[in-house]
Design a protein around this motif. Structure first.
Motif, short mmCIF file in Angstrom:
data_model
loop_
_atom_site.label_atom_id
_atom_site.label_comp_id
_atom_site.label_asym_id
_atom_site.label_seq_id
_atom_site.Cartn_x
_atom_site.Cartn_y
_atom_site.Cartn_z
N ASP A 173 17.11 72.01 34.63
CA ASP A 173 16.73 73.13 33.71
C ASP A 173 17.80 73.17 32.41
O ASP A 173 17.40 73.27 31.56
CB ASP A 173 16.40 74.20 34.43
CG ASP A 173 17.41 74.62 35.36
OD1 ASP A 173 17.91 73.70 36.27
OD2 ASP A 173 18.07 75.75 35.22
N GLU A 174 19.08 72.93 32.96
CA GLU A 174 19.97 73.02 32.04
C GLU A 174 19.86 71.79 30.86
O GLU A 174 19.98 71.88 29.76
CB GLU A 174 21.42 72.88 32.67
CG GLU A 174 21.63 74.48 33.16
CD GLU A 174 22.97 74.60 33.76
OE1 GLU A 174 23.48 75.65 33.72
OE2 GLU A 174 23.75 73.86 34.10
N LEU A 175 19.76 70.65 31.58
CA LEU A 175 19.73 69.43 30.96
C LEU A 175 18.68 69.12 29.98
O LEU A 175 18.81 68.82 28.79
CB LEU A 175 19.98 68.30 31.69
CG LEU A 175 21.12 68.13 32.69
CD1 LEU A 175 21.09 66.94 33.63
CD2 LEU A 175 22.39 68.03 31.74
N ILE A 176 17.63 69.70 30.32
CA ILE A 176 16.22 69.51 29.47
C ILE A 176 16.37 70.44 28.29
O ILE A 176 15.91 70.05 27.20
CB ILE A 176 14.78 69.62 30.46
CG1 ILE A 176 14.13 69.17 29.49
CG2 ILE A 176 14.59 70.98 30.55
CD1 ILE A 176 12.64 69.07 30.22
N ASN A 177 16.94 71.61 28.59
CA ASN A 177 17.08 72.54 27.42
C ASN A 177 18.14 72.37 26.63
O ASN A 177 17.89 72.52 25.21
CB ASN A 177 16.96 73.94 27.99
CG ASN A 177 15.93 74.78 28.53
OD1 ASN A 177 14.84 74.96 27.54
ND2 ASN A 177 15.91 74.64 29.72
N ILE A 227 16.44 69.70 24.11
CA ILE A 227 15.54 70.49 23.39
C ILE A 227 16.29 70.88 22.31
O ILE A 227 15.85 70.75 20.88
CB ILE A 227 14.92 71.49 23.95
CG1 ILE A 227 13.62 70.78 24.88
CG2 ILE A 227 13.89 72.29 23.07
CD1 ILE A 227 13.16 71.76 25.83
N GLU A 228 17.50 71.24 22.63
CA GLU A 228 18.27 71.95 21.25
C GLU A 228 18.73 70.78 20.42
O GLU A 228 19.13 70.95 19.23
CB GLU A 228 19.46 72.97 21.84
CG GLU A 228 18.95 74.20 22.62
CD GLU A 228 18.17 74.93 21.60
OE1 GLU A 228 18.63 75.17 20.34
OE2 GLU A 228 17.04 75.59 22.02
N GLN A 229 19.13 69.68 21.17
CA GLN A 229 19.67 68.61 20.20
C GLN A 229 18.67 68.06 19.30
O GLN A 229 18.77 67.96 18.21
CB GLN A 229 20.09 67.50 21.13
CG GLN A 229 21.39 67.87 22.11
CD GLN A 229 21.67 66.87 23.13
OE1 GLN A 229 21.34 65.74 22.92
NE2 GLN A 229 22.47 67.25 24.23
N ALA A 230 17.26 67.89 19.86
CA ALA A 230 16.41 67.48 19.08
C ALA A 230 15.97 68.54 17.89
O ALA A 230 15.71 68.06 16.71
CB ALA A 230 14.97 67.64 20.05
N PRO A 283 12.67 72.19 13.82
CA PRO A 283 12.03 72.73 15.11
C PRO A 283 10.49 72.09 15.51
O PRO A 283 10.08 72.57 16.62
CB PRO A 283 11.66 74.28 14.54
CG PRO A 283 11.65 74.13 13.12
CD PRO A 283 12.68 72.85 12.69
N GLY A 284 10.18 71.27 14.67
CA GLY A 284 8.81 70.43 15.08
C GLY A 284 7.71 71.23 14.37
O GLY A 284 7.71 72.55 14.03
N ASP A 285 6.57 70.55 14.36
CA ASP A 285 5.37 70.87 14.02
C ASP A 285 4.20 70.48 14.50
O ASP A 285 4.01 68.99 14.48
CB ASP A 285 5.33 70.78 12.32
CG ASP A 285 3.96 71.26 11.65
OD1 ASP A 285 2.95 71.27 12.21
OD2 ASP A 285 4.13 71.97 10.51
N LEU A 286 3.58 70.97 15.25
CA LEU A 286 2.45 70.46 16.11
C LEU A 286 1.39 69.86 15.34
O LEU A 286 0.69 68.74 15.71
CB LEU A 286 1.85 71.37 17.18
CG LEU A 286 2.48 71.87 18.30
CD1 LEU A 286 1.67 72.85 19.22
CD2 LEU A 286 2.42 70.52 19.35
#
Length: 340
Positions: free
Chosen positions: A308-312, A315-318, A324-327
């Motif tokens: 859970d720490e690594l995946i978040n 996400i922050e690195q991405a 922030p991304g756009d669907l």
């Protein structure tokens, strides 16, 4: 809000307004009572605690806790809990399951939650039977067990929950007994304080469909000879007179009598923090029917990276590198086809 400013909670504050509907005398009552007793000491607000369950007698647990909760579907509680903890890492998440729910249809979900080392607390009630569906044999039922679904005796080799958890690289692995209230409370508290997946097996009695399954580990006259309470850094001694112990003979454990040239220094000393899990696994294989005391307490407690720490972090690195991304842009990017 700081811990100091939180309201002081009591066990009754964690009791919901629902009538507890387990059979009279069920071991689940003791587990529920100890959970409500432990939670106030953790200093976590009720609104930050979530109980998630699958299907089974144990899975009624969320109804009886005055916290957030979810009664999910059969065997999928670890998957639901994984999703929740990933998006809400601030929550304390408990998974309540049983030997049927967690080790049959839910076995795959359970194994992967453990190997990911999510910051979850998984409590498995083991009564060696399917209780809610009225007495069929479960993955932990012993060979030869005569149940409603195995009238001639079970022919499946039973699963050992803790062996599976150790094999999946569990970072906190423990066992306790529903009637050993003080011990259970201490184990639950340590599980909650562990960073990563904590897994606790509770020997729990189903007094309707498999009464007495754990009598040898509970009976006042036998339990000191049939159980071994693990203590970190201490020799493995047991027995009414504290005169028996466990030592290694090559790679095999054996029961020895203290005295006659055998001292405490000859015994196996428990190291719950050992990074190599081989000895912890060996302890999970010690069974009463093979002449060994069955260990209770903490088998293993180590630190390891958490999913859970690594995946978040990823996400922050991405977000930092790509925004922030756009669907909408994602859906219309790459190859597209128009259907007339």
């Amino acid at each position: 809000m700081s811990v100091e400013s939180l309201p002081v909670l009591k066990p009754n504050d964690f009791a919901s307004d629902q009538d507890v509907r387990w059979c009279p005398g069920c071991g689940d009552y003791a587990i529920l009572a100890q959970m409500k007793k432990v939670l106030p000491d953790l200093g976590v607000p009720r609104e930050n605690i979530v109980f998630i369950s699958g299907i089974g007698c144990s899975s009624r647990f969320p109804y009886y806790m005055n916290t957030y909760g979810m009664h999910s579907i059969h065997g999928r509680a670890p998957a639901v809990a994984t999703g929740l903890k990933t998006v809400r890492p601030d929550l304390q998440v408990w998974v309540i399951t049983g030997d049927g729910d967690g080790l049959s249809i839910g076995g795959n979900h359970l194994m992967h939650a453990i190997r990911r080392n999510m910051d979850l607390n998984i409590i498995l009630f083991n009564n060696r039977i399917y209780g809610l569906t009225k007495g069929q044999y479960s993955p932990t039922s012993l060979l030869g067990a005569k149940t409603k679904s195995t009238p001639m005796g079970a022919i499946d080799n039973p699963l050992n929950p803790l062996s599976i958890v150790i094999g999946a690289e569990g970072t906190f692995v423990a066992r306790t007994i529903d009637t050993n209230l003080k011990h259970m409370g201490a184990v639950l508290k340590r599980a909650a304080e562990h960073s990563g997946t904590s897994f606790v097996e509770v020997y729990q009695n189903c007094n309707v469909f498999n009464d007495g399954a754990w009598d040898y580990a509970k009976d006042r006259d036998t339990k000191e000879d049939t159980t071994l309470e693990l203590e970190h850094g201490k020799p493995m001694i047991f027995g009414k007179n504290r005169d028996k112990g466990i030592r290694l003979n090559g790679m095999d454990p054996e029961v020895v009598q203290l005295g006659k040239g055998i001292t405490e220094d000859d015994l196996l000393f428990h190291d719950e923090r050992a990074p190599e899990p081989s000895l912890a696994y060996l302890l999970t294989r010690m069974r009463h029917q093979d002449g060994f005391p069955e260990p209770i307490g903490v088998f293993r407690a180590i630190e390891s990276p958490r999913y859970d720490e690594l995946i978040n972090d990823q996400i922050e690195q991405a977000k930092a590198s790509k925004g922030p991304g756009d669907l909408e842009k994602l859906f219309t990017s790459g190859d597209t086809w128009v259907v007339e």
